[in-house]
Scaffold this motif. Structure first.
Motif, short mmCIF file in Angstrom:
data_model
loop_
_atom_site.label_atom_id
_atom_site.label_comp_id
_atom_site.label_asym_id
_atom_site.label_seq_id
_atom_site.Cartn_x
_atom_site.Cartn_y
_atom_site.Cartn_z
N MET A 232 50.42 67.77 52.04
CA MET A 232 49.00 67.61 51.69
C MET A 232 48.81 67.67 50.17
N ALA A 233 49.59 68.52 49.51
CA ALA A 233 49.50 68.61 48.05
C ALA A 233 49.96 67.31 47.40
N ALA A 234 51.01 66.71 47.96
CA ALA A 234 51.49 65.42 47.45
C ALA A 234 50.42 64.35 47.61
N LEU A 235 49.72 64.39 48.74
CA LEU A 235 48.64 63.43 48.98
C LEU A 235 47.51 63.63 47.97
N ALA A 236 47.21 64.89 47.68
CA ALA A 236 46.18 65.19 46.68
C ALA A 236 46.57 64.61 45.31
N LYS A 237 47.82 64.81 44.94
CA LYS A 237 48.30 64.31 43.64
C LYS A 237 48.15 62.79 43.56
N GLU A 238 48.47 62.11 44.66
CA GLU A 238 48.33 60.65 44.70
C GLU A 238 46.90 60.23 44.41
N GLN A 239 45.96 61.09 44.75
CA GLN A 239 44.55 60.76 44.57
C GLN A 239 43.96 61.36 43.29
N GLY A 240 44.86 61.77 42.40
CA GLY A 240 44.41 62.24 41.09
C GLY A 240 43.90 63.67 41.07
N ILE A 241 44.32 64.45 42.06
CA ILE A 241 43.89 65.85 42.14
C ILE A 241 45.12 66.74 41.92
N ILE B 86 44.78 83.29 61.41
CA ILE B 86 45.83 82.36 60.99
C ILE B 86 45.73 82.04 59.49
N THR B 87 46.75 81.31 59.01
CA THR B 87 46.74 80.87 57.61
C THR B 87 46.92 79.34 57.57
N PRO B 88 45.84 78.59 57.73
CA PRO B 88 45.94 77.12 57.79
C PRO B 88 45.88 76.48 56.39
N THR B 89 46.93 76.69 55.61
CA THR B 89 46.93 76.21 54.22
C THR B 89 46.88 74.68 54.13
N GLY B 90 47.66 74.01 54.98
CA GLY B 90 47.66 72.54 54.97
C GLY B 90 46.29 71.96 55.25
N PRO B 91 45.62 72.40 56.34
CA PRO B 91 44.26 71.92 56.59
C PRO B 91 43.29 72.24 55.46
N ALA B 92 43.51 73.37 54.78
CA ALA B 92 42.63 73.73 53.66
C ALA B 92 42.76 72.72 52.52
N ILE B 93 43.99 72.34 52.19
CA ILE B 93 44.19 71.35 51.13
C ILE B 93 43.63 69.99 51.56
N SER B 94 43.82 69.66 52.83
CA SER B 94 43.27 68.42 53.37
C SER B 94 41.75 68.39 53.24
N GLU B 95 41.12 69.51 53.54
CA GLU B 95 39.66 69.62 53.43
C GLU B 95 39.22 69.48 51.97
N ALA B 96 40.02 70.02 51.06
CA ALA B 96 39.71 69.89 49.63
C ALA B 96 39.73 68.43 49.20
N ILE B 97 40.73 67.69 49.67
CA ILE B 97 40.82 66.26 49.34
C ILE B 97 39.56 65.54 49.84
N SER B 98 39.16 65.85 51.07
CA SER B 98 37.96 65.22 51.64
C SER B 98 36.72 65.54 50.83
N SER B 99 36.63 66.78 50.36
CA SER B 99 35.47 67.20 49.58
C SER B 99 35.38 66.43 48.26
N PHE B 100 36.52 66.25 47.61
CA PHE B 100 36.53 65.46 46.37
C PHE B 100 36.13 64.01 46.65
N LYS B 101 36.62 63.47 47.76
CA LYS B 101 36.27 62.09 48.13
C LYS B 101 34.77 61.94 48.33
N LYS B 102 34.19 62.89 49.06
CA LYS B 102 32.74 62.85 49.32
C LYS B 102 31.96 62.94 48.02
N LYS B 103 32.41 63.81 47.13
CA LYS B 103 31.72 63.98 45.85
C LYS B 103 31.78 62.69 45.04
N ARG B 104 32.95 62.06 45.06
CA ARG B 104 33.12 60.82 44.31
C ARG B 104 32.25 59.71 44.90
N SER B 105 32.21 59.64 46.23
CA SER B 105 31.40 58.62 46.91
C SER B 105 29.92 58.82 46.60
#
Length: 245
Positions: free
Chosen positions: A26-35, A209-228
């Protein structure tokens, strides 16, 4: 030189993820999107789980960010240091690209003569003070973090004060994981200051639980929404101008 808005995820955790997507992927995906994804591991009793440490380093490496393992009492200064260090790292990358365009693809900042390199670093420092910054903070609220949350709150308030001393605009958002009803929940929507954390942090519950991957995924979505949303508002402004001319 235009840098655009610097986007960072700041992940504060003390353990390993155990639910959902792979946080390193998920972190690698974030980096691809400039985060940029930065991680602070909060240590207790002179130790942190080895697997947890590997994950913390792996997330930051994949996310193009900075990782740091600290004691809870060092958290405030570390949060500021990591945020600024990641900004500098990103800006150096931007400057290196510019240099390669101007001086050739084999030229980087490190290869410049000392005097020129010093001048370039001055530019990087100036950009660090003037660039706009968006930081989405992910706070691990699993059971082991319970007594560390007041320290996290104080560290984030200090971060807000420190960053707002810059000339550039700052926006912060805070998510927690796990949430009360979902794996990841928004605690604070985008805001230039974090003072309101004082009231919301006191109501936080921890455990589970500790859902770190979903948390980073949610962060990516939040940045996308903000940009949109920003793009939509820009188009509306343009349309309004056209209608009024």
């Amino acid at each position: 030189m235009k840098t655009g808005t610097l986007r960072q995820v700041l992940l504060i955790t003390d353990g390993c993820s155990n639910q959902g997507e792979d946080p390193v992927a998920m972190a690698a995906l974030a980096k691809e999107q400039g985060i940029t994804v930065n991680v602070i591991g909060v240590m207790e009793n002179d130790s942190i789980d080895e697997r947890g440490m590997e994950e913390i380093e792996g997330i930051a490496m994949s996310g193009g960010g900075v990782s740091q393992i600290v004691y809870a009492q060092q958290l405030s200064q570390t949060v500021q240091m990591v945020t600024r260090k990641a900004m500098t790292q990103t800006l150096q990358g931007v400057v290196n690209k510019e240099l390669k365009q101007i001086l050739g693809k084999n030229t980087s900042m490190e290869e410049l003569p000392p005097e020129q390199r010093g001048e370039v670093m001055e530019v990087v420092d100036e950009l660090g003070e003037s660039a706009d910054l968006e930081v989405l903070i992910l706070v691990d609220t699993s059971a082991s973090m319970k007594h560390k949350l007041p320290t996290v709150k104080e560290a984030l308030l200090d971060l807000s004060l420190s960053m707002n001393a810059r000339m550039g605009d700052n926006m912060f958002s805070v998510f927690v994981f796990p949430g009360k009803r979902k794996d990841v929940e928004k605690l604070l929507d985008w805001t230039p200051k974090l003072e309101s954390l004082t009231s919301v942090f006191s109501k936080l519950s921890s455990g589970g639980i500790t859902p770190t991957g979903p948390a980073i995924s949610e962060a990516i979505s939040s940045f996308k929404k903000k940009r949109s949303l920003r793009g939509l508002l820009s188009r509306d402004d343009e349309q309004y101008l056209e209608e009024t001319i």
